[in-house]
Design a protein around this motif. Sequence first.
Motif, short mmCIF file in Angstrom:
data_model
loop_
_atom_site.label_atom_id
_atom_site.label_comp_id
_atom_site.label_asym_id
_atom_site.label_seq_id
_atom_site.Cartn_x
_atom_site.Cartn_y
_atom_site.Cartn_z
N LEU A 262 6.64 9.35 0.19
CA LEU A 262 5.44 8.90 -0.52
C LEU A 262 4.74 10.03 -1.29
CD1 LEU A 262 3.73 6.37 1.96
CD2 LEU A 262 4.89 5.87 -0.20
N GLU B 59 -0.86 5.94 -1.49
CA GLU B 59 -0.84 6.42 -0.10
C GLU B 59 0.06 5.52 0.75
OE1 GLU B 59 -4.89 6.57 1.22
OE2 GLU B 59 -5.44 8.11 -0.25
N ARG B 60 0.22 4.27 0.31
CA ARG B 60 0.99 3.30 1.12
C ARG B 60 2.29 2.86 0.46
NH1 ARG B 60 -3.98 1.23 0.22
NH2 ARG B 60 -3.06 -0.36 -1.13
N THR B 61 2.30 2.89 -0.89
CA THR B 61 3.43 2.32 -1.63
C THR B 61 4.01 3.37 -2.57
OG1 THR B 61 2.22 0.24 -1.56
CG2 THR B 61 4.12 0.29 -3.01
N TYR B 62 5.31 3.30 -2.79
CA TYR B 62 5.97 4.31 -3.63
C TYR B 62 5.38 4.35 -5.04
CZ TYR B 62 9.61 7.40 -5.30
OH TYR B 62 10.29 8.49 -5.80
#
Length: 329
Positions: A17, A158-161
């Motif tokens: 990430l 922060e959560r997804t590519y």
Amino acid sequence: MHFYCSVCEKSYLIEGLDYQCACGGLFKLHKEKGEKITTEVSLGEVKTPMLKRTLQEKEVYLKLDYMQPTGSFKDRGAFAMVNKLRELGIKEVVEDSSGNAGAAFAGYCAAAGIKCNIYLPENTSPGKIKQISAYKANVVKVPGTRDDTAKAILKAAERTYYASHVYNPLFFEGTKSLAYEIYEQIGIPDYIVVPAGNGTMLLGIYKGFKEIGQLPRIIVVQSKNCAPIFSKFKKQPVSEMKSTAAEGIAIQQPKRIDEMIEAIKDSKGDIIAVDDEEVIKAQEMLGEMGIYIEVTSGAAVAGMLQYFKDGYDNRLTIVVPLTGMGLKK
Ligand SMILES: [Zn+2]
């Protein structure tokens, strides 16, 4: 294949990430010798034609790079990145581009079966959202300014590519194919005139010609209304940013500005800034020849005409890539 920091050289996984180094440095791509990116996800990429034309008594090669599947050269970058991400098992990405990069990612993600979320400022024109929506990407409209969108995308990343066309070096790995194609078609030109905002084309062709082993002089074109690279290169104070017809290159704070300046210098190139009137005139000039480009692409043509106003010599080989199709807006 992995990423490494351009400042401290720390290595990072491509599928992680992190989109930049903890030290703030931007990533570069490390490839083992012979290592290639797969090309399974395809929308029918083409080797784009070159047209030899005379514009105001200057003979140039126009590279019709808008003839890629989603209508812009950005497909070169999206093609490489989406293929690699699919191979690595990435299922969902976020990206922030209201323009050609957003459309390119949305199209290639659709072909790859990757869920694509495009973050845009709320006031983005419906025409631009239309193509992205057709590819069934999830359009996230962020209230406020372009900066607010930038903040929202970093939160989402922060959560997804984060499949960024600016941070992620896989994009430049794709856009460099433009240099290889030009080399195959006409060899090493004397000059190549490219519009630049985030520098995705400039850094791609620089990387490509570096690998080939010889650089043309790279002449970069910016809009006078938004010319941070021009100002830094010419060591002039940055003038106030205004809106411009060439909105595809209106980037106030390009992340890779130092890399771009280094590339121009290394190629013994130069940079010029053009005003909106010249950009629109250039777009019209090509239209009158049967070549329909989006306004931003007119900047490169306007820049070429201005740069060679006095110093043109008919022995020079000059290439002007045309970045985006006129039907876009
Ligand atoms: Zn670092």
